[in-house]
Scaffold this active site. Sequence first.
Site, short mmCIF file in Angstrom:
data_model
loop_
_atom_site.label_atom_id
_atom_site.label_comp_id
_atom_site.label_asym_id
_atom_site.label_seq_id
_atom_site.Cartn_x
_atom_site.Cartn_y
_atom_site.Cartn_z
N ASP A 1 9.43 -1.90 2.35
CA ASP A 1 9.09 -3.22 2.70
C ASP A 1 7.81 -3.65 1.69
OD1 ASP A 1 7.20 -1.38 3.44
OD2 ASP A 1 6.43 -2.59 5.08
N GLU A 2 8.03 -3.08 0.49
CA GLU A 2 6.92 -3.16 -0.20
C GLU A 2 7.01 -3.28 -1.94
OE1 GLU A 2 4.08 -0.46 0.82
OE2 GLU A 2 2.51 -0.89 -0.80
MG LIG Z 1 4.33 -3.11 5.07
#
Ligand SMILES: [Mg+2]
Length: 381
Positions: free
Chosen positions: A102-103
Amino acid sequence: MNILHCDLDAFYAAVEQRDNPHLQGQPVIIGGRPESRGVVATCSYEARKYGVHSAMPASQAYRLCPHGTFLPPDIKKYHSVSRQVFEIFTDYTPTIEPLSIDEAFLDISGCHKLFGSSQEVGILIRKRIKNEIGLNISIGIADNKFLAKLATNLCKPDGILLFDANMIQNTLPKLPVSSLWSVGSKTAWRLNRAGIYTAGDLANISPEKLQRIVGSNASFLIALAQGHDQRPVCPRSDAKSMGNEITFPIDLSDPAEIDQVILELSSQVGFRLRQSELKACTVHLKLRTPDFTTVTRSRTLGNAIDADLVIYNIASDLYRQSGLTGKPLRLTGINCSNLIPCDLEQPALFEKSSDRLDNIIDELKNSFAGAKISRASLMEK
Ligand SMILES: [Mg+2]
């Protein structure tokens, strides 16, 4: 100001809240069951108010927040949402370095003519992820990776922040040493004990003095504390698959012998995956009979793997179901595909003791180049 650090807010929990409207505004804790020995993978901001955080034992999270909704992670779903998010990133730049599911860092040096300033690109990405995927993403913008990530941490959740020269001068020196890259709680403790509490303290220290406290990391830390970071945004290699195969000098038909070969091939492929920091979602087994007929069988999993024994169990299972058990073979191969960077997995949740054994074997293989190191069950071959 060409580096963007993009980080989805409370990712797993946010996906579940998006998909189950009755969970919106509620404490949601994704990870192990409260009664299990598992840990929290992610929790919603509502749960964080009760002191719940990731990597905390699920039982402790339950004591802090007994009315929270505890859900097991649906990794397959999160991977598909993550792919949608990364697809939006690729509309703005090919230079993307994923840090986790998520990054990511984006270097957007080349896209200003099309999309405007870095801040405008950041606003655009946030808007699209909100509208098209229904999630909040925080974005830090700066001249380098360290400051961009720092900016995200300062503006989370649902924020966007440009870490400019003014902030380098006025904000950075006041931040605690623990906000610097690679400074964990142990290093922070050692620095504090030497009277170094803030980035400002660190920025003005002599490298020799700092070296006695943190070792070879000293000059890197001083540079960070001054707001410098030379590391480029590095896109991952896009290897599509990784495989090994063996052609036998004489045809083999004994299932136990073939199984040994499958174990050996699994450790070779597992080693290569781990060296490349990749994990695979699909395992293929290739079998060739003496008349050169090639049969392949494959299985796609809900989670990504790189452990020798996990690859072996799947490949061995595929062999037993191939219809060729006991038949003579001239070649056997294992191929892993659907590769993703390994840190897209949550290590605390999935690390098994077999992973640790793989790590030890890898370390030995790396330190004794050419040495033959393998599992005892492979020794007799
Ligand atoms: Mg995150």
